[in-house]
Design a protein around this motif. Structure first.
Motif, PDB file in Angstrom:
ATOM      1  N   GLY A  11       1.841   7.951  -5.097  1.00  0.00           N
ATOM      2  CA  GLY A  11       1.141   8.360  -3.884  1.00  0.00           C
ATOM      3  C   GLY A  11      -0.230   7.749  -3.668  1.00  0.00           C
ATOM      4  O   GLY A  11      -0.989   8.235  -2.844  1.00  0.00           O
ATOM      5  N   ASP A  12      -0.563   6.691  -4.392  1.00  0.00           N
ATOM      6  CA  ASP A  12      -1.874   6.088  -4.200  1.00  0.00           C
ATOM      7  C   ASP A  12      -1.856   4.843  -3.312  1.00  0.00           C
ATOM      8  O   ASP A  12      -2.840   4.541  -2.661  1.00  0.00           O
ATOM      9  N   CYS A  13      -0.753   4.070  -3.325  1.00  0.00           N
ATOM     10  CA  CYS A  13      -0.846   2.706  -2.787  1.00  0.00           C
ATOM     11  C   CYS A  13      -0.202   2.516  -1.416  1.00  0.00           C
ATOM     12  O   CYS A  13      -0.547   1.594  -0.703  1.00  0.00           O
ATOM     13  N   GLY A  14       0.758   3.350  -1.044  1.00  0.00           N
ATOM     14  CA  GLY A  14       1.375   3.232   0.282  1.00  0.00           C
ATOM     15  C   GLY A  14       2.445   2.162   0.403  1.00  0.00           C
ATOM     16  O   GLY A  14       3.020   1.985   1.480  1.00  0.00           O
TER      17      GLY A  14
ATOM     18  N   THR B 297       5.859   3.266   1.827  1.00  0.00           N
ATOM     19  CA  THR B 297       5.871   3.967   3.115  1.00  0.00           C
ATOM     20  C   THR B 297       7.165   3.703   3.897  1.00  0.00           C
ATOM     21  O   THR B 297       7.570   2.550   4.063  1.00  0.00           O
TER      22      THR B 297
ATOM     23  N   VAL C 120       5.726   8.457   5.883  1.00  0.00           N
ATOM     24  CA  VAL C 120       5.658   9.274   4.664  1.00  0.00           C
ATOM     25  C   VAL C 120       5.765   8.347   3.459  1.00  0.00           C
ATOM     26  O   VAL C 120       6.214   7.205   3.565  1.00  0.00           O
ATOM     27  N   LEU C 121       5.345   8.882   2.326  1.00  0.00           N
ATOM     28  CA  LEU C 121       5.479   8.143   1.073  1.00  0.00           C
ATOM     29  C   LEU C 121       6.842   8.474   0.478  1.00  0.00           C
ATOM     30  O   LEU C 121       7.093   9.616   0.092  1.00  0.00           O
TER      31      LEU C 121
ATOM     32  N   SER D  95       3.464   1.679   8.727  1.00  0.00           N
ATOM     33  CA  SER D  95       2.323   2.515   9.149  1.00  0.00           C
ATOM     34  C   SER D  95       1.848   2.088  10.535  1.00  0.00           C
ATOM     35  O   SER D  95       1.516   2.923  11.377  1.00  0.00           O
TER      36      SER D  95
ATOM     37  N   GLY E  74      -3.950   4.508   4.292  1.00  0.00           N
ATOM     38  CA  GLY E  74      -3.161   4.901   3.126  1.00  0.00           C
ATOM     39  C   GLY E  74      -2.357   3.754   2.542  1.00  0.00           C
ATOM     40  O   GLY E  74      -1.483   3.983   1.700  1.00  0.00           O
ATOM     41  N   ASN E  75      -2.614   2.543   3.002  1.00  0.00           N
ATOM     42  CA  ASN E  75      -1.896   1.368   2.496  1.00  0.00           C
ATOM     43  C   ASN E  75      -2.889   0.408   1.856  1.00  0.00           C
ATOM     44  O   ASN E  75      -3.760  -0.126   2.536  1.00  0.00           O
ATOM     45  N   LEU E  76      -2.741   0.203   0.567  1.00  0.00           N
ATOM     46  CA  LEU E  76      -3.665  -0.687  -0.133  1.00  0.00           C
ATOM     47  C   LEU E  76      -3.130  -2.120  -0.144  1.00  0.00           C
ATOM     48  O   LEU E  76      -1.936  -2.341  -0.308  1.00  0.00           O
TER      49      LEU E  76
END
Lengths: 200, 329
Positions: free
Chosen positions: A43-46, A49, A57-58, A115, A137-139
């Motif tokens: 749930g950190d990197c996106g 998605t 959503v993840l 996203s 939310g997307n790294l």
């Protein structure tokens, strides 16, 4: 194991998977849809998605069982289905990401584009701030995000038929690409004008 | 994560019947949006045999306005739907500001209001499998002598976690109540009572929720005439982060005086930290810089920072001042 009937990219797919499997695991390891990436898996990197009923959503934090009864859209289903098999169809976001060079390694790109699609589905004319928030939310570890935001702005501008924003350089890029395409095969790409973002 | 059985109850009564009777019995967990629980299960912090999936229960999702102007929020309502609700934004700005400040769009699509209030601490000693900390049944709070820049400056001991929820300070400031259902029936607590300090209760938990109880609804009382509210959150990065400090403020003015206020701090204590003494001192005072300075000074007067988190005192004071200025000047 549990039998799951999932609606994925317009198809009804049935598979069986352990109860504790996430939607991401079922997509990748049961359905062969490996476009959704397993990055951090917490749930950190996106990168995982997907859209669930159009909302981002993840898939790594969604149990597959909780996707039953919802329409799942993965990167494999983002492009509209081509009317003829010869015509490769792309979502305007995909075309803009390509044109704007909004990727290097590409690992974050499926999540980024989904996203962005979720944003444009509810807000056809987002501001730059809204785009940044929608993608927060997307790294991405390669691009520095600049071209990604420009790609979304470009997609928005093209769809609404307006002048493309800050996109003189996109036109330049298209010119360069045309040159490359029309050049004889032995021509080295390095002999063409450097594109935007190239060290000056 | 470990495999488990999943129950899909059709009603709250059926769900609570599946839960263990004692808190020491760790076999079952409630699943709502899963945005906290799944991270805990993936790190093997919890390894339930049974996951009771609340998503199959109808009527726990969505908000209802009562005729008296109060708002009932179903526990399964997502943060994204709160964030986008214009009528909630008009009545309770602090609530929508808090919801919008949480994590990322993806997490807000799935995360629920009930889950946000029941989420577990983010302290890195708690979240790491390698540390048998007090919160996991160990004997020591490693943050006390360890790396504690994100830990508590108020109300700490024997555990120094901070409560990570953004909704909680906003909802406590708005005077919200929570409905809890167990096989013994229904009870209602103020959200302020729902949270419990580690020194006052079971150090393994942050709330008074019983082992076989489910938080089903949150009720926010109708805004008083002229009520204003704000939620301010300071994060280390601008996006996708927990608060270093947060302030929820709800107030009413009477001419050029402050009639009353509720001031609740987030991310500085093991519970949403209500500044009751400060609220009483401020009531009836003339609006202006003096009141703002008194609020900021008095609310943090009891702060006891650890070795690395002294910065939270001036940071929180600054947020308090900004909140009062935004609502009154």
């Amino acid at each position: 194991m549990r039998v799951l009937q999932l609606q994925v990219n317009g198809d009804t797919l049935e598979t069986a998977a352990p109860v504790h499997w996430t939607l991401l695991e079922v997509l990748r390891y049961r359905l062969g849809l490996v476009g959704s990436k397993q990055g951090c898996d917490k749930g950190d990197c996106g990168a995982c998605t997907v859209l669930l009923d159009g909302k981002p959503v993840l898939s790594c934090l969604t149990l597959a069982a909780n996707a039953v009864g919802h329409e799942v859209t993965t990167i494999e289903g983002l492009a509209p289905k081509p009317e003829t098999t010869s015509e490769p169809a792309l979502d305007p976001i995909q075309r803009a990401f390509d044109d704007c060079g909004a990727l290097q390694c590409g690992f974050c790109q499926p999540g980024m584009m989904l996203s962005a699609r979720a944003l444009l589905n509810t807000n056809a004319h987002p501001t730059r701030k809204e785009i940044q928030q929608a993608l927060s939310g997307n790294l991405c570890r390669c691009t520095g995000y600049t071209q990604i935001v420009q790609a979304v702005e470009t997609a928005v501008a093209r769809v609404s038929g307006k002048t493309e924003p800050d996109c003189a350089w996109v036109a330049e890029l298209a010119r360069d690409r045309a040159q490359i395409d029309s050049a004889p095969n032995e021509a080295s790409p390095s002999s063409t004008t450097p594109g935007p973002g190239a060290p000056s | 994560m470990k495999n488990f059985e999943m129950a899909l109850p059709n009603s709250v009564d059926e769900a609570v019947g599946l839960l263990p009777k004692t808190l020491s019995d760790d076999r079952a967990r409630l699943l709502a949006g899963g945005q906290d629980l799944l991270t805990e299960m993936k790190e093997y912090l919890v390894e339930p045999d049974l996951v009771v999936n609340l998503k199959s229960i109808p009527d726990l999702d969505g908000v209802v306005w009562a005729s008296d102007g109060s708002l009932e929020i179903g526990a399964l309502t997502t943060l994204a739907s709160l964030e986008k609700d214009a009528s909630i934004a008009a009545a309770f700005p602090a609530l929508v500001q808090a919801a919008a400040s949480i994590a990322s769009p993806q997490i807000r699509s799935a995360a629920t209001v009930g889950g946000n209030l029941n989420q577990r601490p983010r302290c890195w000693y708690y979240r790491s499998e390698d540390y048998p900390c007090l919160k996991k049944g160990g004997t020591e709070c490693f943050s006390y002598y360890g790396k504690n820049r994100y830990n508590a400056i108020l109300g700490g001991g024997p555990s120094y976690i901070v409560h990570p929820s953004d909704l909680a300070p906003a909802l406590v400031a708005l005077g919200a109540e929570v409905q809890l259902i167990s096989p013994r029936g229904e009870r209602v607590l103020t959200l302020e009572e729902f949270f419990v300090l580690p020194s006052e209760g079971d150090v393994l938990r942050e709330t008074r929720l019983a082992a076989d109880e489910v938080l089903t609804r949150i009720r926010v009382p109708a805004p008083a005439a002229g009520q204003r509210s704000i939620y301010l959150k300071f994060k280390e990065r601008d996006a996708y982060d927990f608060a270093l400090a947060a302030v929820a403020l709800v107030l009413q003015t009477d001419g050029d005086k402050l009639a009353s206020c509720r001031l609740v701090l987030g991310a500085v204590a093991p519970v949403p930290w209500r500044c009751t003494r400060t609220e009483r001192k401020l009531a009836g005072r003339p609006l202006g810089e003096e009141l703002v300075a008194l609020a900021a000074q008095d609310a943090l007067a009891d702060a006891e920072p650890l070795s690395e988190n002294g910065y939270k005192v001036p940071l929180t004071q600054g947020l308090i001042a900004e909140a009062f200025e935004a609502l009154t000047i």
